[in-house]
Design a protein around this motif. Structure first.
Motif, PDB file in Angstrom:
ATOM      1  N   LEU A 108      -2.704 -37.450  -2.000  1.00 31.41           N
ATOM      2  CA  LEU A 108      -2.127 -36.751  -2.522  1.00 31.41           C
ATOM      3  C   LEU A 108      -2.303 -36.961  -4.186  1.00 31.41           C
ATOM      4  CD1 LEU A 108       0.262 -37.148   0.319  1.00 31.41           C
ATOM      5  CD2 LEU A 108      -1.384 -35.197   0.281  1.00 31.41           C
ATOM      6  N   LEU A 109      -1.074 -36.223  -4.896  1.00 33.33           N
ATOM      7  CA  LEU A 109      -1.277 -36.673  -6.129  1.00 33.33           C
ATOM      8  C   LEU A 109       0.210 -37.002  -6.353  1.00 33.33           C
ATOM      9  CD1 LEU A 109      -1.841 -33.280  -7.956  1.00 33.33           C
ATOM     10  CD2 LEU A 109      -2.760 -35.335  -7.938  1.00 33.33           C
ATOM     11  N   PRO A 110       0.401 -38.712  -6.630  1.00 36.68           N
ATOM     12  CA  PRO A 110       1.129 -39.359  -6.419  1.00 36.68           C
ATOM     13  C   PRO A 110       2.610 -39.268  -7.005  1.00 36.68           C
ATOM     14  CG  PRO A 110      -0.698 -40.780  -7.711  1.00 36.68           C
ATOM     15  CD  PRO A 110      -0.450 -39.448  -7.188  1.00 36.68           C
ATOM     16  N   TRP A 111       2.691 -38.851  -8.131  1.00 34.88           N
ATOM     17  CA  TRP A 111       3.821 -38.306  -8.810  1.00 34.88           C
ATOM     18  C   TRP A 111       4.593 -36.804  -8.600  1.00 34.88           C
ATOM     19  CZ3 TRP A 111      -1.349 -37.979 -11.037  1.00 34.88           C
ATOM     20  CH2 TRP A 111      -2.076 -36.806 -10.865  1.00 34.88           C
ATOM     21  N   LEU A 112       3.893 -36.123  -7.114  1.00 32.58           N
ATOM     22  CA  LEU A 112       4.413 -34.627  -7.035  1.00 32.58           C
ATOM     23  C   LEU A 112       4.658 -35.225  -6.053  1.00 32.58           C
ATOM     24  CD1 LEU A 112       1.626 -31.961  -7.441  1.00 32.58           C
ATOM     25  CD2 LEU A 112       3.775 -33.133  -9.171  1.00 32.58           C
ATOM     26  N   THR A 113       5.783 -34.608  -5.685  1.00 32.94           N
ATOM     27  CA  THR A 113       6.659 -34.337  -4.262  1.00 32.94           C
ATOM     28  C   THR A 113       6.135 -34.187  -2.809  1.00 32.94           C
ATOM     29  OG1 THR A 113       7.909 -33.085  -3.683  1.00 32.94           O
ATOM     30  CG2 THR A 113       9.104 -34.411  -5.074  1.00 32.94           C
ATOM     31  N   VAL A 114       6.183 -34.788  -1.798  1.00 31.76           N
ATOM     32  CA  VAL A 114       5.903 -34.132  -0.833  1.00 31.76           C
ATOM     33  C   VAL A 114       6.085 -32.971  -0.573  1.00 31.76           C
ATOM     34  CG1 VAL A 114       5.709 -33.571   2.138  1.00 31.76           C
ATOM     35  CG2 VAL A 114       5.665 -35.613   1.339  1.00 31.76           C
ATOM     36  N   ALA A 115       6.879 -31.473  -0.856  1.00 29.86           N
ATOM     37  CA  ALA A 115       6.565 -30.193  -1.092  1.00 29.86           C
ATOM     38  C   ALA A 115       5.426 -29.908  -2.631  1.00 29.86           C
ATOM     39  CB  ALA A 115       7.799 -30.032  -1.364  1.00 29.86           C
ATOM     40  N   GLU A 116       5.774 -30.422  -3.351  1.00 22.97           N
ATOM     41  CA  GLU A 116       5.582 -30.089  -4.260  1.00 22.97           C
ATOM     42  C   GLU A 116       3.660 -30.244  -4.195  1.00 22.97           C
ATOM     43  OE1 GLU A 116       7.906 -31.163  -7.914  1.00 22.97           O
ATOM     44  OE2 GLU A 116       6.505 -32.499  -7.543  1.00 22.97           O
ATOM     45  N   ASN A 117       3.471 -31.412  -3.345  1.00 25.40           N
ATOM     46  CA  ASN A 117       1.970 -31.241  -2.774  1.00 25.40           C
ATOM     47  C   ASN A 117       0.908 -30.150  -2.419  1.00 25.40           C
ATOM     48  OD1 ASN A 117       0.159 -33.856  -3.945  1.00 25.40           O
ATOM     49  ND2 ASN A 117       2.218 -34.716  -3.394  1.00 25.40           N
ATOM     50  N   VAL A 118       2.077 -30.169  -1.382  1.00 26.44           N
ATOM     51  CA  VAL A 118       1.899 -28.917  -0.201  1.00 26.44           C
ATOM     52  C   VAL A 118       1.712 -27.848  -0.822  1.00 26.44           C
ATOM     53  CG1 VAL A 118       2.777 -27.098   1.445  1.00 26.44           C
ATOM     54  CG2 VAL A 118       3.069 -30.285   1.792  1.00 26.44           C
ATOM     55  N   ALA A 119       2.609 -27.150  -1.820  1.00 30.67           N
ATOM     56  CA  ALA A 119       2.618 -26.091  -2.298  1.00 30.67           C
ATOM     57  C   ALA A 119       1.781 -26.630  -3.490  1.00 30.67           C
ATOM     58  CB  ALA A 119       3.554 -25.748  -3.248  1.00 30.67           C
ATOM     59  N   PHE A 120       0.997 -27.210  -3.818  1.00 31.58           N
ATOM     60  CA  PHE A 120       0.781 -26.991  -5.121  1.00 31.58           C
ATOM     61  C   PHE A 120      -0.330 -26.137  -5.592  1.00 31.58           C
ATOM     62  CE2 PHE A 120      -3.726 -28.909  -7.824  1.00 31.58           C
ATOM     63  CZ  PHE A 120      -3.006 -29.586  -8.477  1.00 31.58           C
ATOM     64  N   ASP A 121      -1.065 -25.248  -4.591  1.00 34.52           N
ATOM     65  CA  ASP A 121      -1.795 -24.488  -5.261  1.00 34.52           C
ATOM     66  C   ASP A 121      -0.698 -22.702  -6.058  1.00 34.52           C
ATOM     67  OD1 ASP A 121      -4.068 -22.509  -5.523  1.00 34.52           O
ATOM     68  OD2 ASP A 121      -2.695 -20.921  -4.280  1.00 34.52           O
ATOM     69  N   GLY A 142       1.431 -24.261  -8.214  1.00 38.53           N
ATOM     70  CA  GLY A 142       2.309 -25.155 -10.080  1.00 38.53           C
ATOM     71  C   GLY A 142       3.265 -24.974 -10.117  1.00 38.53           C
ATOM     72  N   SER A 143       4.201 -24.580 -11.501  1.00 38.93           N
ATOM     73  CA  SER A 143       5.129 -25.182 -11.189  1.00 38.93           C
ATOM     74  C   SER A 143       6.371 -24.748  -9.785  1.00 38.93           C
ATOM     75  CB  SER A 143       5.737 -25.411 -12.398  1.00 38.93           C
ATOM     76  OG  SER A 143       6.826 -25.548 -12.382  1.00 38.93           O
ATOM     77  N   GLY A 144       7.838 -24.808  -9.528  1.00 36.78           N
ATOM     78  CA  GLY A 144       8.142 -23.936  -8.792  1.00 36.78           C
ATOM     79  C   GLY A 144       7.659 -23.954  -7.346  1.00 36.78           C
ATOM     80  N   GLY A 145       6.533 -24.224  -6.720  1.00 38.64           N
ATOM     81  CA  GLY A 145       5.914 -23.613  -5.537  1.00 38.64           C
ATOM     82  C   GLY A 145       7.251 -24.664  -4.326  1.00 38.64           C
ATOM     83  N   ALA A 146       7.583 -25.883  -5.179  1.00 38.70           N
ATOM     84  CA  ALA A 146       7.926 -25.938  -3.846  1.00 38.70           C
ATOM     85  C   ALA A 146       9.609 -25.673  -3.240  1.00 38.70           C
ATOM     86  CB  ALA A 146       8.461 -28.208  -4.520  1.00 38.70           C
ATOM     87  N   ASN A 147       9.920 -24.487  -3.653  1.00 41.11           N
ATOM     88  CA  ASN A 147      10.998 -23.974  -3.937  1.00 41.11           C
ATOM     89  C   ASN A 147      10.410 -22.714  -2.618  1.00 41.11           C
ATOM     90  OD1 ASN A 147      13.077 -25.753  -4.545  1.00 41.11           O
ATOM     91  ND2 ASN A 147      12.435 -24.499  -6.626  1.00 41.11           N
ATOM     92  N   ASP A 148       9.037 -22.655  -2.482  1.00 44.93           N
ATOM     93  CA  ASP A 148       8.615 -21.024  -1.892  1.00 44.93           C
ATOM     94  C   ASP A 148       9.096 -21.863  -0.278  1.00 44.93           C
ATOM     95  OD1 ASP A 148       6.262 -20.423   0.245  1.00 44.93           O
ATOM     96  OD2 ASP A 148       6.043 -18.966  -1.572  1.00 44.93           O
ATOM     97  N   PRO A 149       9.050 -21.024   1.105  1.00 44.66           N
ATOM     98  CA  PRO A 149       9.776 -21.210   1.944  1.00 44.66           C
ATOM     99  C   PRO A 149       8.747 -21.696   2.982  1.00 44.66           C
ATOM    100  CG  PRO A 149      10.331 -18.771   1.517  1.00 44.66           C
ATOM    101  CD  PRO A 149       9.815 -19.574   0.520  1.00 44.66           C
ATOM    102  N   ARG A 150       8.092 -21.177   2.829  1.00 43.12           N
ATOM    103  CA  ARG A 150       6.331 -21.652   3.593  1.00 43.12           C
ATOM    104  C   ARG A 150       6.378 -22.582   3.661  1.00 43.12           C
ATOM    105  NH1 ARG A 150       2.530 -20.054   5.781  1.00 43.12           N
ATOM    106  NH2 ARG A 150       0.948 -21.542   5.005  1.00 43.12           N
TER     107      ARG A 150
END
Length: 242
Positions: free
Chosen positions: A84-97, A99-107
């Motif tokens: 996991l990328l330590p500077w990203l949140t859990v949600a941002e790591n999951v949605a890394f594919d 990029g920016s803003g992916g953490a808000n994806d409902p999936r």
């Protein structure tokens, strides 16, 4: 029946050393298959070839009947460590594919709920236990809807109880998503508990294929698993001797 994934590696070399030689097998849709073998027999290298991370080899790969080279969006990969990328949140790591803003994806929320991490969207990796971090890695691996999920000893760094829970989680999410799974492991018990088939590798290739004719959910103490474990250990001892 047409296989979902066809793997044919004629040869893979590192300099003068041959790592893989005449490896061939196929996975049917929805199968869980384990690669079991001694250290150094090329299991992880084979997984990296299928994932498109190793491109210099002689052979051919096909997914759903279509040959491919390099990275393929239909193939997901989960490493031995969560990575996991330590500077990203859990949600941002999951949605890394995404990029920016992916953490808000409902999936993201849906997948975190599936792996038992509801409410940890904004947590940082340093706040997670080893088991929780690997659950995030599983969610990230499923985020792109892969047809095939590759796992390279994903549970080796956690304690025995957490390992069993993560094994059951993998079975649950693979069934839920209809994902085909190819798993590298050194543990015969893990291979037999999880898999429909176990491929035992040695330096000379795939020596033995064991079918596990047990419905799920399985009892880890089932006598048939003990018998298959004896066969797997016999094959492993032979593989070590090569």
């Amino acid at each position: 029946m047409t296989a979902l994934l066809n793997v044919h590696v004629e040869q893979k070399r590192y300099g003068e050393r041959t790592v893989l030689d005449r490896i061939g097998f196929a996975l049917q849709a929805g199968e869980i298959v384990s690669l079991l073998g001694p250290s150094g027999c090329g299991k992880s290298t084979l997984l990296r070839i299928i994932a498109g991370l190793e491109r210099e080899f002689d052979g051919r790969l096909a997914l759903a009947g279509q040959g491919y080279e390099g990275l393929n969006r239909g193939i997901g990969f989960i490493f031995q460590e969560p990575r996991l990328l330590p500077w990203l949140t859990v949600a941002e790591n999951v949605a890394f594919d995404l990029g920016s803003g992916g953490a808000n994806d409902p999936r993201v929320g849906e997948l975190l709920a599936e792996v038992g991490l509801t409410g940890l969207n904004n947590a940082l990796p340093k706040q997670l236990s080893g088991g929780q971090a690997q659950r995030v890695a599983i969610a990230r691996g499923l985020f792109r809807h892969p047809q095939v999920l590759l796992l390279d000893e994903p549970f080796s760094a956690v304690d025995a109880f957490t390992r069993m829970r993560l094994q059951d989680l993998l079975l649950e999410v693979a069934k839920q998503h209809g994902t085909t799974v190819l798993l590298v492991t050194h543990d015969p018990d893990e291979a037999l508990y999880l898999s429909d088939r176990v491929l035992v590798m040695s330096q000379s290739g795939i020596d033995v294929e064991l079918e596990v004719p047990l419905a799920r959910p399985r009892d880890r103490r089932h006598p048939a698993l003990s018998e298959l474990k004896n066969a797997a250990l016999t094959a492993l001892f032979a593989a070590h001797a090569i």
